[in-house]
Scaffold this motif. Structure first.
Motif, short mmCIF file in Angstrom:
data_model
loop_
_atom_site.label_atom_id
_atom_site.label_comp_id
_atom_site.label_asym_id
_atom_site.label_seq_id
_atom_site.Cartn_x
_atom_site.Cartn_y
_atom_site.Cartn_z
N PRO A 144 0.65 -0.70 0.12
CA PRO A 144 0.08 0.06 0.05
C PRO A 144 0.61 1.16 -0.03
O PRO A 144 0.78 1.60 1.31
N HIS A 145 1.28 1.80 -0.97
CA HIS A 145 1.93 2.73 -1.46
C HIS A 145 0.98 3.72 -0.52
O HIS A 145 0.22 3.82 -1.33
N LYS A 146 1.58 4.95 -0.81
CA LYS A 146 0.59 5.84 -0.15
C LYS A 146 0.09 6.80 -1.26
O LYS A 146 -1.30 7.01 -0.88
N VAL A 147 0.31 7.30 -2.62
CA VAL A 147 -0.69 7.81 -3.80
C VAL A 147 -1.13 6.13 -4.13
O VAL A 147 -2.85 6.20 -3.44
N VAL A 148 -0.72 5.26 -4.58
CA VAL A 148 -1.34 4.19 -4.71
C VAL A 148 -1.22 2.68 -5.03
O VAL A 148 0.37 2.92 -4.48
N THR A 149 -1.38 1.34 -4.36
CA THR A 149 -1.10 0.46 -4.68
C THR A 149 -0.18 0.33 -5.43
O THR A 149 0.74 0.62 -6.75
N ALA A 150 1.06 0.37 -4.78
CA ALA A 150 2.25 -0.08 -5.42
C ALA A 150 2.94 -2.14 -5.44
O ALA A 150 2.46 -2.74 -4.46
N TYR A 151 4.07 -2.23 -6.18
CA TYR A 151 4.51 -3.42 -6.19
C TYR A 151 6.37 -3.55 -5.95
O TYR A 151 7.19 -2.46 -6.48
N PHE A 152 6.78 -4.35 -5.57
CA PHE A 152 8.25 -4.77 -5.10
C PHE A 152 7.86 -5.64 -6.07
O PHE A 152 7.19 -6.53 -6.84
N TRP A 153 9.83 -5.05 -6.54
CA TRP A 153 10.08 -6.34 -8.05
C TRP A 153 11.51 -6.79 -7.53
O TRP A 153 12.41 -5.91 -7.28
N PRO A 154 11.96 -7.77 -7.66
CA PRO A 154 13.35 -8.89 -7.33
C PRO A 154 13.75 -8.29 -8.62
O PRO A 154 12.86 -8.14 -9.60
N PRO A 155 14.95 -7.61 -9.14
CA PRO A 155 15.94 -7.13 -9.93
C PRO A 155 16.02 -8.49 -10.84
O PRO A 155 15.59 -8.25 -11.80
N SER A 156 16.39 -9.76 -9.58
CA SER A 156 16.18 -11.12 -11.11
C SER A 156 15.03 -10.83 -12.09
O SER A 156 14.91 -11.65 -13.38
N ALA A 157 13.90 -11.01 -11.36
CA ALA A 157 12.82 -11.19 -12.72
C ALA A 157 12.05 -9.35 -12.88
O ALA A 157 11.60 -9.86 -14.20
N MET A 158 12.82 -8.54 -12.98
CA MET A 158 12.82 -7.48 -13.67
C MET A 158 13.90 -8.12 -15.16
O MET A 158 13.43 -7.54 -16.31
N THR A 159 15.08 -8.14 -14.64
CA THR A 159 16.10 -8.80 -15.73
C THR A 159 15.51 -9.97 -16.74
O THR A 159 15.96 -9.55 -17.81
N GLU A 160 14.73 -10.88 -15.77
CA GLU A 160 13.98 -11.38 -16.95
C GLU A 160 12.92 -10.44 -17.76
O GLU A 160 12.83 -11.02 -19.04
N ARG A 161 12.32 -9.64 -17.88
CA ARG A 161 11.11 -9.20 -18.38
C ARG A 161 12.25 -8.03 -18.97
O ARG A 161 11.38 -8.20 -20.41
#
Lengths: 200, 200
Positions: free
Chosen positions: B152-169
């Motif tokens: 629950p980010h202050k402004v609107v829902t946000a997401y954590f990302w592992p760098p490994s998952a972002m690397t795959e994308r």
């Protein structure tokens, strides 16, 4: 590796090492920024523990800090003293840094624990803790890895450390870890840096 | 979150957000160093994709770069244009950045993918890849986490990302990841930054 082995390995390659890695200009910009930023928040004298060619010690002095460099390797201390005559350097080991209890605002140990056999890291951290005043900080740089394990570093065997494992050792020595930084880039071994505060 | 939800959430809090987070002086020194360093190696124009209040866009312009800022939120674009009249800003979404194919040396997407539902990240990276010339680079900043998961980010829902998952994308979108930086500090959510080169 034993103290004697590390000293001997670096003594034989001190000039080569200094020419490759002895200048702040050749260091990573983000390391320079991190070390400068850490130093900017120090309250009290700093010790560059394992100063090698003395470039970071000199960097801290140029930033206006009261700083001394110590190293296990007499050849490094001699060359550092020649290169940076305004900075005090002396030979010391992590068994005894030659500093009074709680005399320091902070210790920089930049890639200077990397050759210690893993069970020798805790005593070194205890010695750092002894020298740092409560509230002071330790900045460690080391090779990041998924496990504590040795690898054939060019000079002499070194070890990868997961920041989580280093954090455990730091907490056991009376530090609280405040910052963990990691960096992975092509052509470089994975890097980690930890800022830890002496809290008890 | 949907594009409309994110736009609406930030529109209602644009002034508050700008006062808290709209100045480079309030940003982390290490982020400033990383972004400046990335920009210094660009060959070609840059786009600040999800520029918000425009402070990083202006920072890049001050460093001498040809840069434009785009944001989903008209209130941000309006305020950024007022604050930094020498910088071009316009409204655009990650569905269509309004840039010709391969026109850019690089894209900065600093905490601008954080609100996308995870399956909407891949299309945004594809759009970045379309706009970046081969050899150009993308600099992403985001919240580091052990898993892709919302919070629950202050402004609107946000997401954590592992760098490994972002690397795959990123690899799936034709990028090669060149640098991964992480930082954990008290009082801040874990941070990650990735530099990726468009290679195919």
């Amino acid at each position: 590796m034993s103290t004697a082995e590390v000293r001997e390995a670096y003594t034989g390659r001190a000039d080569e090492y200094i020419s490759l890695l002895g200048s702040v200009a050749d260091m990573h910009e983000l390391d320079r920024e991190l070390i400068s930023r850490w130093a900017g928040r120090l309250d009290g004298p700093a010790l560059d523990a394992g100063c090698g060619p003395g470039h970071w010690t000199d960097h801290l002095r140029r930033l206006g800090h009261d700083v001394e460099g110590v190293d296990l390797v007499p050849a490094f201390v001699a060359r550092a003293s020649e290169r940076f005559p305004e900075v005090p350097f002396r030979v010391a080991s992590f068994d005894d840094l030659g500093v009074a209890d709680a005399a320091l605002g902070g210790v920089l140990a930049w890639y200077s624990l990397i050759h210690l056999e893993p069970d020798r890291v805790a005593p070194a951290l205890d010695e750092f803790a002894r020298c740092i005043a409560p509230g002071g900080t330790l900045l460690l740089g080391f090779f990041d890895g998924a496990r504590v394990e040795p690898f054939p570093h060019k000079v002499v065997t070194a070890y990868f450390w997961p920041p989580s494992a280093m954090t455990e050792r730091l907490e056991a020595a009376g530090f609280t870890v405040e910052e963990v930084h990691t960096r992975a880039e092509p052509g470089s071994r994975p890097h980690a840096a930890v800022v830890a505060r002496r809290t008890n």
